[in-house]
Design an enzyme around this catalytic site. Structure first.
Site, PDB file in Angstrom:
ATOM      1  N   CYS A 283      45.777  39.898  28.375  1.00  0.00           N
ATOM      2  CA  CYS A 283      46.546  38.838  27.718  1.00  0.00           C
ATOM      3  C   CYS A 283      45.670  37.600  27.489  1.00  0.00           C
ATOM      4  CB  CYS A 283      47.812  38.536  28.507  1.00  0.00           C
ATOM      5  SG  CYS A 283      49.095  37.850  27.456  1.00  0.00           S
TER       6      CYS A 283
ATOM      7  N   HIS B 298      50.476  43.587  29.641  1.00  0.00           N
ATOM      8  CA  HIS B 298      50.138  43.593  31.073  1.00  0.00           C
ATOM      9  C   HIS B 298      50.293  44.999  31.652  1.00  0.00           C
ATOM     10  CE1 HIS B 298      49.919  39.218  31.797  1.00  0.00           C
ATOM     11  NE2 HIS B 298      50.750  39.154  30.775  1.00  0.00           N
TER      12      HIS B 298
ATOM     13  N   GLU C 223      49.289  46.122  34.340  1.00  0.00           N
ATOM     14  CA  GLU C 223      49.461  46.131  35.802  1.00  0.00           C
ATOM     15  C   GLU C 223      50.912  46.317  36.231  1.00  0.00           C
ATOM     16  OE1 GLU C 223      48.567  43.534  33.964  1.00  0.00           O
ATOM     17  OE2 GLU C 223      49.233  41.608  34.772  1.00  0.00           O
TER      18      GLU C 223
HETATM   19  N1  GLN Z   1      49.160  31.819  27.699  1.00  0.00           N
HETATM   20  C1  GLN Z   1      49.041  32.947  26.857  1.00  0.00           C
HETATM   21  C2  GLN Z   1      50.219  33.107  25.934  1.00  0.00           C
HETATM   22  O1  GLN Z   1      51.252  32.552  26.146  1.00  0.00           O
HETATM   23  C3  GLN Z   1      48.786  34.209  27.646  1.00  0.00           C
HETATM   24  C4  GLN Z   1      49.934  34.577  28.517  1.00  0.00           C
HETATM   25  C5  GLN Z   1      49.566  35.659  29.485  1.00  0.00           C
HETATM   26  O2  GLN Z   1      48.394  35.821  29.827  1.00  0.00           O
HETATM   27  N2  GLN Z   1      50.548  36.362  29.961  1.00  0.00           N
HETATM   28  O3  GLN Z   1      50.129  33.799  24.948  1.00  0.00           O
END
Ligand code: GLN
Length: 540
Positions: free
Chosen positions: A379, A505, A507
């Site tokens: 992300c 994600h 994970e």
């Molecule tokens: N801050 C970033 C976004 O809002 C990444 C968010 C994250 O890593 N879950 O897109």
């Protein structure tokens, strides 16, 4: 009829109630029962989505996009249940729903009260997941005696009254501390905590005693006498090196059999051999691998709980012990990455929010890319990878994400709601499971071994489609895209041993018995790098 197990906690928080509840789930599933788990949190926030992860631990995201307590992660890792919004309730959410109903006039002018209105709402929430399961394990957050938790405890007391003893079970987790100076384990906190429970009409059926050593028979007998719980139902919940040992510790003491007999359910054959084999693998790694996790910590590693677990699972799959170095990203803004990341067999930049440490993360990506060190960006870590590539390979020196610099001339990442055509999706974040089509022959496709995958998201910013071709022309591989919106989900590099950034994600979906394929592959690649580095060093 669905049976309910209620798990409460006494004495103090952080005794591992979530893991204890999840482990009970593992055991009951091992007898072939269909189970699920729910978490009820006494605080007044409507959900944990807006709560500070450095105070409260990570926000766990489910397939349906619920932002939930981290214990739901344990539930999914320890059992085969798939959780959803119905598996996590806060008192804030319960009250929100009551107040909405009150405003609509649903209560027909009656006085709206904790009993019965709040307790009825809580009981309805217990039943929201009952249909599809033989047993629902309900974890009540907080500690018995807290003012906030009272309505939940009252609701579970009523559940016993209406469903009876064979359909409800009360399990209480307490602490039995060992006092060094006297060389004794003390039962008084347990006595007090159970007294507190009994004062509100709840007699526990089973006590789990968190201790650093197995309780001797005499001590169990004392606890049994003072708490009115049968001796065989006083169970040691001993500290362990690895949380996945807990179901085995409980099984050793026949906790599953006691539960099934109290709930009047047939004992089937306990099938834990796969679980045992997994724990054995954890205990007997063939070697270690060092992963540098470049993030923002503020001391609380629980804000990356699922990630840490998923890395461990990658270790289990490769029979390796994964050592994590927690590297504060800001340090990399001042110091040479070569020095800070010298021990890294692989580098990971996890998800995150805000600007602090971003340039440090970008310099970690550059180091990994140039030095051929396996890199995994999740992300925010994918944002950093794309920005780094745009700046240092595609020559867009001032490239950035609007999250870090609103007025950048090259917006490589920007807020997804600004994309045409997806404004109607509601909410400010992309949350929950989305599908992703993988490019044939890519690293991602090799890792997953299939063409379409589903992974969970929690973010606002997206790869800007205007830069897709530009970055592709300079060699970036876009190997995964969402088929509905055309959003970029995975990026890779050609000619690098292992480099992958994903918008989702992974994970959240990794389990000890089914390590996530990306983590398995990443840890494998890091180990290859480690072996190669050792050989190279020997040559010198
Ligand atoms: N801050 C970033 C976004 O809002 C990444 C968010 C994250 O890593 N879950 O897109």
């Amino acid at each position: 009829m669905t049976k309910f197990i209620f798990v409460t906690g006494g004495v103090l928080s952080a005794l591992g109630k979530g893991i204890a509840a999840a482990s009970i789930g593992t055991l009951l599933e091992s007898h072939g029962y269909k189970i699920t788990l729910q978490k009820f949190d006494p605080y007044l926030n409507v959900d944990p989505g807006t709560m500070n992860p450095f105070q409260h631990g990570e926000v766990y995201v489910t397939d349906d996009g619920a932002e939930t307590d981290l214990d739901l992660g344990h539930y999914e890792r320890f059992t085969s249940t798939r959780t959803s919004q119905e598996n996590n309730w806060t008192q804030g959410r319960i009250y929100e729903s009551i107040i909405k109903k009150e405003r609509k006039g649903v209560y027909l002018g009656k006085t709206v009260q904790v009993i019965p209105h709040v307790t009825d709402e809580i009981k309805n929430a217990f039943f929201s997941v009952a249909d599809k399961n033989d047993i629902v394990i309900v974890e009540i957050g907080g500690t018995v005696g807290d003012i906030e938790g009272a309505p939940f405890l009252e609701a579970i007391r009523q559940m016993r009254l209406s469903l009876g003893e064979k359909n409800t079970l009360f399990i209480h987790l307490t602490l039995v501390p060992y006092i060094k100076t006297s060389g004794e384990q003390k039962t008084k906190p347990t006595q007090h905590s159970v007294r507190e429970l009994r004062a509100i009409g709840i007699q526990p059926d089973i006590i789990l005693c968190r201790t650093d050593r197995f309780l001797k028979k005499e001590l169990k007998a004392k606890i049994s006498l003072f708490t009115n719980v049968p001796l065989d139902a006083v169970i040691t919940a001993k500290d362990v090196d690895n949380v996945y040992e807990i179901p085995l510790i409980f099984a050793q003491q026949d906790l599953d059999k006691i539960i099934l007999s109290k709930l009047d359910l047939p004992k089937k054959t306990r099938r834990l051999s796969q679980w045992k084999a997994m724990v054995d693998r954890i205990k007997n790694p063939k070697d270690t691998v060092n992963i540098s996790l470049v993030g923002k910590y503020a001391g609380l590693h629980d804000s990356y709980l699922s990630l840490k677990q998923a890395l461990d699972h990658g270790g289990i799959a490769n029979q390796l012990l994964v050592n994590i170095s927690w590297v504060e990203a800001e340090i990399l803004e001042k110091d040479d990455p070569k020095k800070i990341l010298a021990q890294a067999d692989g580098i990971l930049v996890p998800g995150g929010f805000g600007t602090r440490g971003i340039e440090g993360k970008i310099s970690a990506v550059r180091y990994a890319r140039e030095q051929n060190i396996p890199y995994f960006g999740i992300c925010l870590g994918m944002q950093c990878a794309a920005v780094e590539y745009a700046r240092n390979v595609a020559g867009l020196k001032k490239a950035n994400s609007t999250e870090f610099q609103a007025k950048t001339p090259h917006k490589i990442f920007f807020k997804w709601r600004e994309l045409k055509g997806i404004r109607d999706l509601g909410g400010t974040m992309r949350l929950g499971a989305y599908s992703c089509k993988l490019q044939k022959g890519s690293l991602a496709e090799r890792i997953y071994g299939k063409g379409t995958i589903h992974e969970r998201h929690r973010h606002r910013f997206e790869f800007n489609p205007e830069y897709e071709d530009i970055l592709k022309r300079s060699g970036l591989v876009i190997s995964g895209k969402n088929p509905d919106y055309g959003l970029v989900e995975i990026i890779e590099l050609k000619g690098h041993p292992w480099f992958l950034g994903c918008q989702f994600h992974p994970e959240f979906k990794s389990k000890p018995l089914q390590p996530h394929p990306i983590f398995k592959s990443f840890i494998g690649a890091c180990y290859e790098n480690r072996k190669k580095r050792h050989i190279d060093r020997r040559k010198i």
